[in-house]
Design a protein around this motif. Structure first.
Motif, PDB file in Angstrom:
ATOM      1  N   THR A 144       0.835  -1.208   0.000  1.00 60.73           N
ATOM      2  CA  THR A 144       0.000   0.000   0.000  1.00 60.73           C
ATOM      3  C   THR A 144       0.866   1.253   0.000  1.00 60.73           C
ATOM      4  O   THR A 144       0.610   2.211  -0.748  1.00 60.73           O
ATOM      5  CB  THR A 144      -0.924   0.012   1.227  1.00 60.73           C
ATOM      6  OG1 THR A 144      -1.767  -1.140   1.195  1.00 60.73           O
ATOM      7  CG2 THR A 144      -1.790   1.269   1.244  1.00 60.73           C
ATOM      8  N   ASN A 145       1.904   1.269   0.834  1.00 60.18           N
ATOM      9  CA  ASN A 145       2.794   2.432   0.890  1.00 60.18           C
ATOM     10  C   ASN A 145       3.520   2.648  -0.431  1.00 60.18           C
ATOM     11  O   ASN A 145       3.696   3.790  -0.876  1.00 60.18           O
ATOM     12  CB  ASN A 145       3.811   2.253   2.023  1.00 60.18           C
ATOM     13  CG  ASN A 145       3.200   2.489   3.394  1.00 60.18           C
ATOM     14  OD1 ASN A 145       2.350   3.344   3.565  1.00 60.18           O
ATOM     15  ND2 ASN A 145       3.622   1.704   4.368  1.00 60.18           N
ATOM     16  N   ILE A 146       3.941   1.558  -1.065  1.00 61.42           N
ATOM     17  CA  ILE A 146       4.623   1.672  -2.352  1.00 61.42           C
ATOM     18  C   ILE A 146       3.691   2.266  -3.407  1.00 61.42           C
ATOM     19  O   ILE A 146       4.049   3.189  -4.146  1.00 61.42           O
ATOM     20  CB  ILE A 146       5.139   0.296  -2.814  1.00 61.42           C
ATOM     21  CG1 ILE A 146       6.280  -0.177  -1.906  1.00 61.42           C
ATOM     22  CG2 ILE A 146       5.622   0.362  -4.259  1.00 61.42           C
ATOM     23  CD1 ILE A 146       6.709  -1.601  -2.172  1.00 61.42           C
ATOM     24  N   VAL A 147       2.468   1.732  -3.467  1.00 65.11           N
ATOM     25  CA  VAL A 147       1.507   2.188  -4.482  1.00 65.11           C
ATOM     26  C   VAL A 147       1.147   3.655  -4.273  1.00 65.11           C
ATOM     27  O   VAL A 147       1.222   4.471  -5.207  1.00 65.11           O
ATOM     28  CB  VAL A 147       0.243   1.310  -4.458  1.00 65.11           C
ATOM     29  CG1 VAL A 147      -0.839   1.905  -5.359  1.00 65.11           C
ATOM     30  CG2 VAL A 147       0.574  -0.110  -4.896  1.00 65.11           C
ATOM     31  N   TYR A 148       0.752   4.020  -3.047  1.00 63.52           N
ATOM     32  CA  TYR A 148       0.350   5.402  -2.782  1.00 63.52           C
ATOM     33  C   TYR A 148       1.532   6.358  -2.921  1.00 63.52           C
ATOM     34  O   TYR A 148       1.405   7.446  -3.506  1.00 63.52           O
ATOM     35  CB  TYR A 148      -0.248   5.517  -1.384  1.00 63.52           C
ATOM     36  CG  TYR A 148      -1.648   4.971  -1.248  1.00 63.52           C
ATOM     37  CD1 TYR A 148      -2.465   4.826  -2.366  1.00 63.52           C
ATOM     38  CD2 TYR A 148      -2.168   4.609  -0.015  1.00 63.52           C
ATOM     39  CE1 TYR A 148      -3.749   4.332  -2.256  1.00 63.52           C
ATOM     40  CE2 TYR A 148      -3.459   4.105   0.110  1.00 63.52           C
ATOM     41  CZ  TYR A 148      -4.241   3.965  -1.010  1.00 63.52           C
ATOM     42  OH  TYR A 148      -5.515   3.479  -0.895  1.00 63.52           O
ATOM     43  N   GLY A 149       2.674   5.973  -2.352  1.00 60.01           N
ATOM     44  CA  GLY A 149       3.841   6.848  -2.430  1.00 60.01           C
ATOM     45  C   GLY A 149       4.246   7.109  -3.860  1.00 60.01           C
ATOM     46  O   GLY A 149       4.514   8.255  -4.254  1.00 60.01           O
ATOM     47  N   THR A 150       4.282   6.062  -4.669  1.00 57.87           N
ATOM     48  CA  THR A 150       4.660   6.210  -6.073  1.00 57.87           C
ATOM     49  C   THR A 150       3.637   7.045  -6.830  1.00 57.87           C
ATOM     50  O   THR A 150       4.000   7.911  -7.636  1.00 57.87           O
ATOM     51  CB  THR A 150       4.786   4.827  -6.734  1.00 57.87           C
ATOM     52  OG1 THR A 150       5.770   4.061  -6.030  1.00 57.87           O
ATOM     53  CG2 THR A 150       5.201   4.957  -8.183  1.00 57.87           C
ATOM     54  N   ALA A 151       2.356   6.796  -6.571  1.00 55.90           N
ATOM     55  CA  ALA A 151       1.302   7.531  -7.275  1.00 55.90           C
ATOM     56  C   ALA A 151       1.398   9.032  -7.012  1.00 55.90           C
ATOM     57  O   ALA A 151       1.303   9.849  -7.941  1.00 55.90           O
ATOM     58  CB  ALA A 151      -0.064   7.011  -6.854  1.00 55.90           C
ATOM     59  N   PHE A 152       1.594   9.412  -5.751  1.00 57.58           N
ATOM     60  CA  PHE A 152       1.690  10.843  -5.429  1.00 57.58           C
ATOM     61  C   PHE A 152       2.928  11.471  -6.050  1.00 57.58           C
ATOM     62  O   PHE A 152       2.856  12.584  -6.604  1.00 57.58           O
ATOM     63  CB  PHE A 152       1.696  11.041  -3.910  1.00 57.58           C
ATOM     64  CG  PHE A 152       0.334  11.088  -3.294  1.00 57.58           C
ATOM     65  CD1 PHE A 152      -0.470  12.214  -3.435  1.00 57.58           C
ATOM     66  CD2 PHE A 152      -0.165  10.016  -2.568  1.00 57.58           C
ATOM     67  CE1 PHE A 152      -1.742  12.271  -2.876  1.00 57.58           C
ATOM     68  CE2 PHE A 152      -1.429  10.057  -2.001  1.00 57.58           C
ATOM     69  CZ  PHE A 152      -2.218  11.190  -2.152  1.00 57.58           C
ATOM     70  N   LEU A 153       4.062  10.789  -5.972  1.00 62.07           N
ATOM     71  CA  LEU A 153       5.295  11.362  -6.518  1.00 62.07           C
ATOM     72  C   LEU A 153       5.241  11.455  -8.039  1.00 62.07           C
ATOM     73  O   LEU A 153       5.611  12.487  -8.620  1.00 62.07           O
ATOM     74  CB  LEU A 153       6.497  10.524  -6.085  1.00 62.07           C
ATOM     75  CG  LEU A 153       6.864  10.596  -4.609  1.00 62.07           C
ATOM     76  CD1 LEU A 153       8.093   9.734  -4.330  1.00 62.07           C
ATOM     77  CD2 LEU A 153       7.130  12.037  -4.165  1.00 62.07           C
ATOM     78  N   VAL A 154       4.767  10.409  -8.692  1.00 66.98           N
ATOM     79  CA  VAL A 154       4.679  10.425 -10.149  1.00 66.98           C
ATOM     80  C   VAL A 154       3.694  11.489 -10.617  1.00 66.98           C
ATOM     81  O   VAL A 154       3.943  12.202 -11.592  1.00 66.98           O
ATOM     82  CB  VAL A 154       4.274   9.036 -10.687  1.00 66.98           C
ATOM     83  CG1 VAL A 154       3.927   9.107 -12.174  1.00 66.98           C
ATOM     84  CG2 VAL A 154       5.395   8.037 -10.451  1.00 66.98           C
ATOM     85  N   SER A 155       2.575  11.639  -9.905  1.00 68.08           N
ATOM     86  CA  SER A 155       1.591  12.657 -10.291  1.00 68.08           C
ATOM     87  C   SER A 155       2.203  14.052 -10.244  1.00 68.08           C
ATOM     88  O   SER A 155       1.898  14.903 -11.084  1.00 68.08           O
ATOM     89  CB  SER A 155       0.357  12.576  -9.386  1.00 68.08           C
ATOM     90  OG  SER A 155       0.625  13.093  -8.092  1.00 68.08           O
ATOM     91  N   ALA A 156       3.077  14.288  -9.258  1.00 70.78           N
ATOM     92  CA  ALA A 156       3.743  15.591  -9.172  1.00 70.78           C
ATOM     93  C   ALA A 156       4.744  15.761 -10.306  1.00 70.78           C
ATOM     94  O   ALA A 156       4.858  16.842 -10.897  1.00 70.78           O
ATOM     95  CB  ALA A 156       4.441  15.736  -7.817  1.00 70.78           C
ATOM     96  N   LEU A 157       5.462  14.700 -10.639  1.00 70.86           N
ATOM     97  CA  LEU A 157       6.476  14.773 -11.695  1.00 70.86           C
ATOM     98  C   LEU A 157       5.857  15.025 -13.064  1.00 70.86           C
ATOM     99  O   LEU A 157       6.437  15.740 -13.895  1.00 70.86           O
ATOM    100  CB  LEU A 157       7.296  13.481 -11.723  1.00 70.86           C
ATOM    101  CG  LEU A 157       8.270  13.276 -10.557  1.00 70.86           C
ATOM    102  CD1 LEU A 157       8.909  11.891 -10.639  1.00 70.86           C
ATOM    103  CD2 LEU A 157       9.354  14.353 -10.562  1.00 70.86           C
ATOM    104  N   VAL A 158       4.680  14.451 -13.309  1.00 71.37           N
ATOM    105  CA  VAL A 158       4.037  14.635 -14.615  1.00 71.37           C
ATOM    106  C   VAL A 158       3.129  15.863 -14.625  1.00 71.37           C
ATOM    107  O   VAL A 158       2.372  16.076 -15.571  1.00 71.37           O
ATOM    108  CB  VAL A 158       3.242  13.374 -15.027  1.00 71.37           C
ATOM    109  CG1 VAL A 158       4.162  12.171 -15.121  1.00 71.37           C
ATOM    110  CG2 VAL A 158       2.087  13.105 -14.056  1.00 71.37           C
TER     111      VAL A 158
END
Length: 248
Positions: A144-158
């Motif tokens: 869960t932490n991997i999925v949410y953490g990645t989603a938030f960071l990637v959303s900011a990068l794009v």
């Protein structure tokens, strides 16, 4: 005449392809609407005057929400460190979650809300029952932490920060905030903060997992759970309210 009128209406010019596409919601709009609706159900409504503390308390579900989040895991930690009996410890943890689900049903909560905690507890208990390793009870949380953490960071990068999408649909702005550089930067940094929260949990907890230190791992998970969530949520609420202080 009715038939003629019907034929007249039916013979009208068909909508152009461009007009049809204009009415089709984009992926961002669909995500934003869903997340915004979920946020409102959780008690985050910028149109309702409430203090930051009250909003955070409402989102985490008050004392009942705290107990539902903490007690099943706490019972598991205490039972396992005391008895080293994995089956008993998992049974007690799932039993506590089931008790909370029954209480919610009696209080006429929606079935999804009533059973979500129980389902999460059952899923978390499945892997250690299969492997026989107590520390595997925390693997679902890692994922869960991997999925949410990645989603938030990637959303900011794009440049489509999830916080911006949620807030935009909460305040009725849609994705118009993307035209405002200040809002775009703010939402990007807030999304990074949320991503960092999830990945920080992962980074701190993983060493204890590999050491097989169930007691410390569980304690750290509790400490880095609701308390950190509440801090980041409150900060997000304060920053966002200031950003829209002069809205309207």
């Amino acid at each position: 005449m009715t038939d003629g009128a019907s034929e007249s209406r039916d013979d009208g010019p068909p909508a152009s392809e461009e007009e049809t596409h204009e009415t089709d919601p984009t992926a961002a709009e669909l995500i934003g609407t869903a997340l915004g609706s979920a946020a409102r159900r959780a008690g985050i409504d910028p149109d309702v005057e409430q203090s930051t503390g009250h909003m955070v308390w409402q989102v985490i579900g008050g004392w009942r929400g705290i107990m539902e989040s903490v007690l099943p895991l706490l019972v598991f930690i205490v039972a396992y460190t005391s008895t080293q009996n994995l089956l008993l410890s998992l049974g007690l943890s799932v039993g506590i979650a089931a008790l909370f689900a029954i209480v919610r049903l009696v209080m006429k909560s929606p079935p999804v809300a009533a059973f979500s905690g129980l389902i999460a507890a059952v899923i978390a208990a499945g892997l250690p029952l299969f492997t026989g390793r107590a520390e595997d009870q925390f693997v679902v949380g890692f994922i869960t932490n991997i999925v949410y953490g990645t989603a938030f960071l990637v959303s900011a990068l794009v440049r489509w920060p999830l916080i911006g999408i949620i807030v935009g649909f909460l305040v009725g702005e849609g994705v118009a905030w993307r035209e405002d550089a200040r809002k775009r930067r703010t939402f990007a940094w807030l999304s990074v903060a949320w991503g960092a929260l999830f990945l920080l949990r992962l980074g701190v907890q993983l060493p204890f997992y590999f050491q097989g230190d169930v007691a410390t791992l569980g304690t750290v998970k509790i400490v880095m759970g609701l308390p950190l969530f509440a801090v980041v949520l409150a900060s997000t609420w304060l920053v966002t309210r200031r950003l829209y202080a002069h809205r309207g």
